[in-house]
Design an enzyme around this catalytic site. Structure first.
Site, PDB file in Angstrom:
ATOM      1  N   HIS A 159     -10.060   4.466  -0.486  1.00 44.56           N
ATOM      2  CA  HIS A 159      -8.980   4.439   0.614  1.00 44.56           C
ATOM      3  C   HIS A 159      -9.786   5.174   1.956  1.00 44.56           C
ATOM      4  CE1 HIS A 159      -4.870   3.626  -0.581  1.00 44.56           C
ATOM      5  NE2 HIS A 159      -5.691   3.422  -1.764  1.00 44.56           N
ATOM      6  N   GLY A 160      -9.374   4.987   3.057  1.00 47.31           N
ATOM      7  CA  GLY A 160     -10.228   5.460   4.270  1.00 47.31           C
ATOM      8  C   GLY A 160     -11.454   4.557   4.544  1.00 47.31           C
ATOM      9  N   ASP A 193       1.940   6.203  -4.893  1.00 50.75           N
ATOM     10  CA  ASP A 193       1.114   7.618  -4.457  1.00 50.75           C
ATOM     11  C   ASP A 193       1.798   8.863  -4.755  1.00 50.75           C
ATOM     12  OD1 ASP A 193      -0.374   9.267  -3.389  1.00 50.75           O
ATOM     13  OD2 ASP A 193      -0.367   8.688  -1.324  1.00 50.75           O
ATOM     14  N   ASP A 238       0.789  -1.109  -0.098  1.00 49.41           N
ATOM     15  CA  ASP A 238       0.032  -0.002  -0.124  1.00 49.41           C
ATOM     16  C   ASP A 238       0.867   1.138   0.012  1.00 49.41           C
ATOM     17  OD1 ASP A 238      -2.356   1.364   0.262  1.00 49.41           O
ATOM     18  OD2 ASP A 238      -2.381   1.146   2.460  1.00 49.41           O
TER      19      ASP A 238
END
Ligand code: 13P
Length: 299
Positions: free
Chosen positions: A230-231, A113, A81
C-alpha cells in the site's frame, strides 16, 4: 474467466505485480481502464470506503455500475480496497455489512483492514470475512502492521519512522495471522506510507519512501502468500522493482492519479481526464515497469 486469485498468484510466482488503481471520483475510471488497455497491463480497479465517505466515488454500487460500463476483462478486475474495522477517525465501522454487500454486487476481491485492532481481534475479524467471502469464491486481502498516512495530523518524520521500523509487520505475527485466518493476500508495512487524505493535506506532495527489503524477505518467508504494497505512490523506484522479487504481487496506487485529476477537475474536466490517463500510463510504464503483463499473467 481467470479469477483474480489465480492472476495474483501467477504474478507472485513470476516476480511481477498487479497494480491496483483507486477511484475517488467516478469519471477517473474510464481513463484508467483505457491506460491499462493501451499498455496491455493487467490491473485492478479499486475503491476504498474512505473514497465514498470523503471523496466522490458515490458508493460501492455506483463504482460497480461504472465498472460494468467501462470494464475490459482482458485487462481489469474489480477490487474493494480498505474496509476498516476502525476507521482513520477512530470510529467503529460495520465492516461485515459493507463487505457482504460488495460480494453480492460482484466485487471480485475484497480487503478487510483490521490493522488498528490488537492481533487476536484482527485475526478473528479477518477469519470471519474469509469465511464469508470464500463461500462465494472471492479472495480476501487483510493488513497486519501499520501503513500510516490516512490518519489526521502530521506523520512522524519519515526517516525516524523508517529507521525505527515502527509499525513494521512482525514476521512471527504474520506467520500466525496467515495460518489462523486463511487470508489470500497480506498487506504489509515495510516502509511505505499512504498519501494524505484529510481535506487540508490531500494536495501535498508525498515524501519519497523506501522499503526495507531485508524485512520484506523475512515476511515473504514467514507467510508464503502474495504480499501487498500500500502507499504505492512515490516510493523510490529501485525499491518497488526489488520488492516485486520479494513477494510483492499487488501494488496500490491512489495519490499519483488523484492529484493530477484534482488539480484540473473544476477548471477543465476534459483535461483532468487526460491527466489521469497520462498519470496511469506513467505509473505502469515508467514507475512500475508493468506494461505488457496481461499476456504474461492471463495468457
Ligand atoms: P498512495 O496514495 O500512496 O498511492 O496509496 C494508495 C493505497 O495504498 C490505497 O490503498
Amino acid at each position: 474467466m481467470l479469477t483474480t486469485a489465480e492472476i495474483v498468484r501467477r504474478a507472485y510466482h513470476k516476480g511481477r505485480a498487479v497494480p491496483g488503481f483507486n477511484i475517488p471520483y467516478l469519471p477517473m475510471m474510464a481513463p484508467v481502464v483505457r491506460a491499462l488497455r493501451d499498455t496491455e497491463c493487467f490491473g485492478l480497479i479499486m475503491v476504498a470506503r474512505l473514497e465514498w465517505e470523503k471523496f466522490k466515488s458515490g458508493s460501492p454500487r455506483a463504482i460497480r455500475d461504472e465498472y460494468e460500463r467501462v470494464k475490459d476483462e482482458r485487462y481489469t478486475r474489480l477490487h474493494l480496497d480498505h474496509v476498516p474495522v476502525i476507521d482513520e477517525d477512530n470510529l467503529r465501522v460495520d465492516y461485515l455489512k459493507i463487505l457482504r454487500e460488495a460480494v453480492e454486487l460482484g466485487y471480485q476481491s475484497v480487503m478487510v483492514d483490521g490493522s488498528r485492532l490488537p492481533l487476536a481481534e484482527n485475526i478473528a475479524v479477518t477469519r470471519e470475512v474469509v469465511q464469508m467471502a470464500h463461500a462465494k469464491g472471492v479472495p480476501v486481502e487483510a493488513e497486519l502492521g501499520a501503513v500510516m498516512g490516512h490518519e489526521a495530523g502530521p506523520l512522524p518524520p519519515y526517516e525516524e519512522l523508517f529507521k525505527s521500523g515502527k509499525g513494521f509487520t512482525d514476521p512471527a505475527e504474520a506467520t500466525r495471522f496467515v495460518k489462523e485466518t486463511g487470508v489470500d493476500w497480506l498487506s504489509v508495512a515495510v516502509g511505505s506510507v499512504h498519501g494524505a487524505i484529510s481535506a487540508a493535506t490531500r494536495g501535498q506532495k508525498k515524501v519519497t519512501a523506501r522499503l526495507s527489503l531485508d524485512h520484506l524477505a523475512k515476511l515473504r518467508a514467514a507467510t508464503g502468500i502474495p504480499l501487498v504494497l500500500h502507499g504505492g505512490t512515490g516510493i523510490a523506484k529501485e525499491y518497488v522493482l526489488a520488492g516485486m522479487k520479494q513477494g510483492i504481487a499487488k501494488i496500490n496506487i491512489a495519490t499519483a492519479i488523484r492529484q493530477p485529476y484534482e488539480a484540473l477537475m473544476e477548471k477543465d474536466p476534459q483535461a483532468a481526464l487526460q491527466a489521469v490517463y497520462e498519470a496511469t500510463r506513467a505509473q505502469i510504464c515508467d514507475e512500475l515497469e508493468l506494461a505488457g503483463t496481461a499476456k504474461e499473467l492471463l495468457g
